[in-house]
Design a protein around this motif. Structure first.
Motif, PDB file in Angstrom:
ATOM      1  N   UNK A   1      -9.722  -2.526   3.372  1.00 23.83           N
ATOM      2  CA  UNK A   1      -9.185  -2.329   4.560  1.00 23.83           C
ATOM      3  C   UNK A   1      -7.878  -3.274   4.841  1.00 23.83           C
ATOM      4  N   UNK A   2      -6.836  -2.795   5.101  1.00 22.27           N
ATOM      5  CA  UNK A   2      -5.620  -3.842   5.142  1.00 22.27           C
ATOM      6  C   UNK A   2      -5.817  -4.767   6.379  1.00 22.27           C
ATOM      7  N   UNK A   3      -5.298  -6.003   6.109  1.00 17.95           N
ATOM      8  CA  UNK A   3      -5.456  -7.241   6.909  1.00 17.95           C
ATOM      9  C   UNK A   3      -5.012  -6.754   8.394  1.00 17.95           C
ATOM     10  N   UNK A   4      -3.948  -6.321   8.692  1.00 15.52           N
ATOM     11  CA  UNK A   4      -3.423  -5.834   9.841  1.00 15.52           C
ATOM     12  C   UNK A   4      -3.854  -4.479  10.253  1.00 15.52           C
TER      13      UNK A   4
ATOM     14  N   UNK B   1     -16.876  -3.947   6.424  1.00 19.51           N
ATOM     15  CA  UNK B   1     -17.828  -5.371   6.344  1.00 19.51           C
ATOM     16  C   UNK B   1     -17.101  -6.415   5.429  1.00 19.51           C
ATOM     17  N   UNK B   2     -16.490  -6.013   4.342  1.00 18.82           N
ATOM     18  CA  UNK B   2     -15.859  -7.245   3.757  1.00 18.82           C
ATOM     19  C   UNK B   2     -14.568  -7.692   4.538  1.00 18.82           C
ATOM     20  N   UNK B   3     -13.809  -6.586   5.284  1.00 14.63           N
ATOM     21  CA  UNK B   3     -12.909  -7.064   6.029  1.00 14.63           C
ATOM     22  C   UNK B   3     -12.984  -8.078   7.241  1.00 14.63           C
TER      23      UNK B   3
ATOM     24  N   UNK C   1      -8.698  -9.986  13.125  1.00 18.95           N
ATOM     25  CA  UNK C   1      -8.022  -9.514  14.442  1.00 18.95           C
ATOM     26  C   UNK C   1      -8.614  -8.123  14.846  1.00 18.95           C
ATOM     27  N   UNK C   2      -9.763  -7.779  14.593  1.00 14.86           N
ATOM     28  CA  UNK C   2     -10.344  -6.454  14.893  1.00 14.86           C
ATOM     29  C   UNK C   2     -11.098  -6.596  16.124  1.00 14.86           C
TER      30      UNK C   2
END
Length: 258
Positions: A35-38, A56-58, A65-66
């Motif tokens: 999943x991209x950071x932003x 889950x890893x993100x 920032x989620x």
């Protein structure tokens, strides 16, 4: 020379040894793209539904920032689901039901968050409070999306039946199914951060489910109409359900002879 003997005898058959066939290597399942950071809201929704392991890893990153994005997803989903339930009684319930459902479930999540951190730690997880907040809001967002998926079917019954009992069972059933998948996602995230024990998380899931069910009774009425928006009477949700069904189910049956 004997005429009965064949002129060209067949050579003896030579049996070749059967060599073992090489084992076919099993290909590992393809890895989910990260999943991209932003990640935007659309990407987070797609990850919730299709790539929970990658999400889950993100969320293991403290700077994911989620949390506010998941909170917005859950808020909008719960408001839309509440509008569908409000269509059963209409009038003031078109705005009261969505507000009660969204506020009740979000408040339940805030109430149960400290105990979630304790039980996640008892389960062996090394997850931080900031990460755990993102996981919990993500679970609520997933539950809201599932409730939103049930909404068209529930709306059909809200417009075509007058049975409070059936509509109540339908709404509670949809919530139990949605919260089951939300718990599954929450466990995946906690286990990916070192959790090994299932019992503490199972206990917390049961407590959270009881809190949300009690919240629906404390914020009643949600389906029906009432002179007041909120009731002041205190009741346990099982007591409220039993009294309601005792009042609305027929107690006597009359037989007529032709």
């Amino acid at each position: 020379m004997n005429p009965d003997e064949p002129t060209n005898p067949k050579p003896p058959e030579i049996h070749k040894p059967v060599l073992p066939q090489p084992a076919i290597p099993v290909q590992p399942p393809p890895l989910e793209p990260p999943v991209p950071e932003n990640a935007d809201i659309r990407t987070l929704i797609e990850a919730l539904l299709r790539r929970p392991h990658a999400l889950a890893q993100h969320l293991a990153n403290p700077k994911n920032g989620a949390t506010p994005k998941f909170a917005l997803i859950s808020l909008i989903s719960l408001l839309l689901f509440g509008i569908v339930l409000g269509c059963f009684a209409k009038h003031e319930q078109l705005w009261a039901a969505p507000l009660k459902i969204a506020a009740g479930l979000l408040i339940s999540g805030a109430i149960c968050f400290p105990s979630l951190y304790i039980f996640a730690t008892l389960a062996g997880s090394r997850i931080q409070a900031q990460q755990l907040a993102a996981c919990l809001t993500g679970a609520l967002a997933l539950a809201g999306l599932l409730l939103l998926g049930f909404s068209p079917a529930i709306w059909i019954f809200a417009e075509s039946t007058n049975s409070f009992g059936f509509m109540g069972a339908l709404g509670i059933g949809a919530w139990i199914i949605a919260v089951f998948f939300a718990f599954k996602f929450l466990k995946q995230v906690i286990f990916s951060n070192g959790g090994t024990q299932r019992a503490p998380l199972t206990i917390w899931c049961a407590v959270f489910l009881l809190v949300t069910l009690q919240m629906t009774t404390s914020l009643r009425p949600i389906l029906g109409r009432s002179p007041t928006v909120l009731t002041q009477e205190k009741k346990f949700f099982l007591e409220h359900w039993s009294e309601y069904f005792a009042e609305n189910l027929p107690t006597t049956v009359t037989f007529t002879e032709e």
